[in-house]
Design an enzyme around this catalytic site. Structure first.
Site, PDB file in Angstrom:
ATOM      1  N   ALA A 152       3.759-141.923 -31.000  1.00 42.23           N
ATOM      2  CA  ALA A 152       4.359-142.388 -32.153  1.00 42.23           C
ATOM      3  C   ALA A 152       4.697-143.996 -31.849  1.00 42.23           C
ATOM      4  O   ALA A 152       4.626-145.005 -32.594  1.00 42.23           O
ATOM      5  CB  ALA A 152       5.527-141.807 -32.325  1.00 42.23           C
ATOM      6  N   SER A 153       5.289-144.215 -30.621  1.00 42.52           N
ATOM      7  CA  SER A 153       5.946-145.503 -30.372  1.00 42.52           C
ATOM      8  C   SER A 153       4.538-146.519 -30.071  1.00 42.52           C
ATOM      9  O   SER A 153       4.606-147.599 -30.396  1.00 42.52           O
ATOM     10  CB  SER A 153       6.743-145.461 -29.031  1.00 42.52           C
ATOM     11  OG  SER A 153       5.961-144.933 -28.031  1.00 42.52           O
TER      12      SER A 153
ATOM     13  N   SER B 174      -1.651-147.931 -26.540  1.00 44.47           N
ATOM     14  CA  SER B 174      -2.280-146.879 -25.513  1.00 44.47           C
ATOM     15  C   SER B 174      -3.376-146.177 -26.296  1.00 44.47           C
ATOM     16  O   SER B 174      -3.493-146.173 -27.562  1.00 44.47           O
ATOM     17  CB  SER B 174      -1.246-145.884 -25.196  1.00 44.47           C
ATOM     18  OG  SER B 174      -1.980-144.933 -24.765  1.00 44.47           O
TER      19      SER B 174
ATOM     20  N   TYR C 174       5.824-140.587 -27.706  1.00 40.58           N
ATOM     21  CA  TYR C 174       4.758-141.471 -26.847  1.00 40.58           C
ATOM     22  C   TYR C 174       3.834-142.082 -27.890  1.00 40.58           C
ATOM     23  O   TYR C 174       3.581-143.525 -28.198  1.00 40.58           O
ATOM     24  CB  TYR C 174       4.046-141.102 -25.535  1.00 40.58           C
ATOM     25  CG  TYR C 174       3.357-141.927 -25.007  1.00 40.58           C
ATOM     26  CD1 TYR C 174       3.959-142.932 -24.104  1.00 40.58           C
ATOM     27  CD2 TYR C 174       1.844-142.020 -25.000  1.00 40.58           C
ATOM     28  CE1 TYR C 174       3.283-143.914 -23.584  1.00 40.58           C
ATOM     29  CE2 TYR C 174       1.217-142.859 -24.315  1.00 40.58           C
ATOM     30  CZ  TYR C 174       1.743-143.990 -23.733  1.00 40.58           C
ATOM     31  OH  TYR C 174       0.732-144.731 -23.069  1.00 40.58           O
TER      32      TYR C 174
END
Length: 270
Positions: free
Chosen positions: A179-180, A164, A177
């Site tokens: 971090a993932s 992203s 979010y």
């Protein structure tokens, strides 16, 4: 057709960019295994594609992922492409509603000239953080781990991971979010180095504003504000992003590996 007799495995294939990607591969002649947590949603548009193989699957379940790829091996004996498009921006509806409320409050404050200081960190539970990481980061790891032996047997392959734009820039939002999605970029680079000797490329996409059902869960006025931040002031269609996936999975993209491409309307420039 560019992918005639090829086999692709696409996660998140029931909607959005995953569905558009599955449609693009099917159009080019591939057999497409489409994985999604919702069997009902897979039975709609995806199941109607030529060469479609629906795979109801929670990619956060490592053993279930192993079983899904064992099925591919048993039925086709090869794998040419893996696309990790499944992902969430919140662990549940309550968390998503809270995020949307914070976003709109910040947007409203900006319009009115007031300060707004979003606070997320202290409200994130261990369970919520873990759930998003399991889907957005563990899931691509599980699929890559299971896909690699099949691709080595095939003699080549391409893996495309969806990250992203939030992984490439500072964004005030629940930490699970970005971090993932940043973790996906690390997974991509490591896998690219390890798998290159086997003619397997691994790249990532870091989209910005793409017109998907997930994106449309936000308030319309806030969406317009986000798009207005981009030099190209429109959302991308899922089909546009799918064309980039086709390029990276095909012969023309075979010299790229370990790269991050950001279809974000210029929001991210590198």
């Amino acid at each position: 057709m560019k992918f005639q007799d090829k086999v692709a495995f696409v996660t998140g294939a029931a909607s959005g960019m995953g569905l558009a990607t599955a449609q693009a591969f099917a159009r080019e002649g591939a057999t497409v295994y489409g994985a999604d947590i919702s069997a009902d949603n897979l039975a709609k548009e995806f199941a109607a594609l030529p060469g479609a193989r629906p795979v109801p699957l929670d990619i956060a379940d490592g053993q279930a992922v192993r079983a899904a790829f064992a099925r591919v091996d048993e039925e086709r004996g090869r794998l040419d492409v893996l696309v990790n498009a499944a992902g969430v921006n919140a662990p549940n509806k309550a968390a998503l509603d809270a995020l949307n409320a914070q976003n709109y409050a910040g947007f409203t404050a900006m319009k009115e000239g007031r300060a707004h200081r979003p606070e997320f960190l202290e409200d994130i539970t261990d369970e919520d953080f873990d759930r998003v990481l399991k889907i957005n980061l563990y899931g691509p790891f599980y699929t890559t781990r299971s896909a690699a032996p099949l691709m080595k047997k095939t003699g080549r392959g391409a893996i495309i991971n969806f990250s992203s734009a939030a992984a490439l820039m500072g964004v005030a939002m629940p930490a699970y979010y970005p971090a993932s999605k940043a973790g996906v970029l690390g997974l991509t680079r490591e896998s690219a180095v390890e798998l290159a000797p086997f003619n397997i490329s691994v790249n990532a996409l870091a989209p910005g504003a793409v017109d998907t059902p997930l994106f449309r869960q936000s308030d319309e006025e806030f969406i317009d504000f986000l798009v207005g931040m981009q030099p190209i002031k429109r959302t991308a269609t899922p089909a546009e992003v799918a064309e980039t996936v086709l390029f990276l999975a095909g012969e023309q993209g075979s010299y790229y590996t370990g790269q991050t491409f950001s279809p974000s309307g210029g929001l991210v420039m590198q």
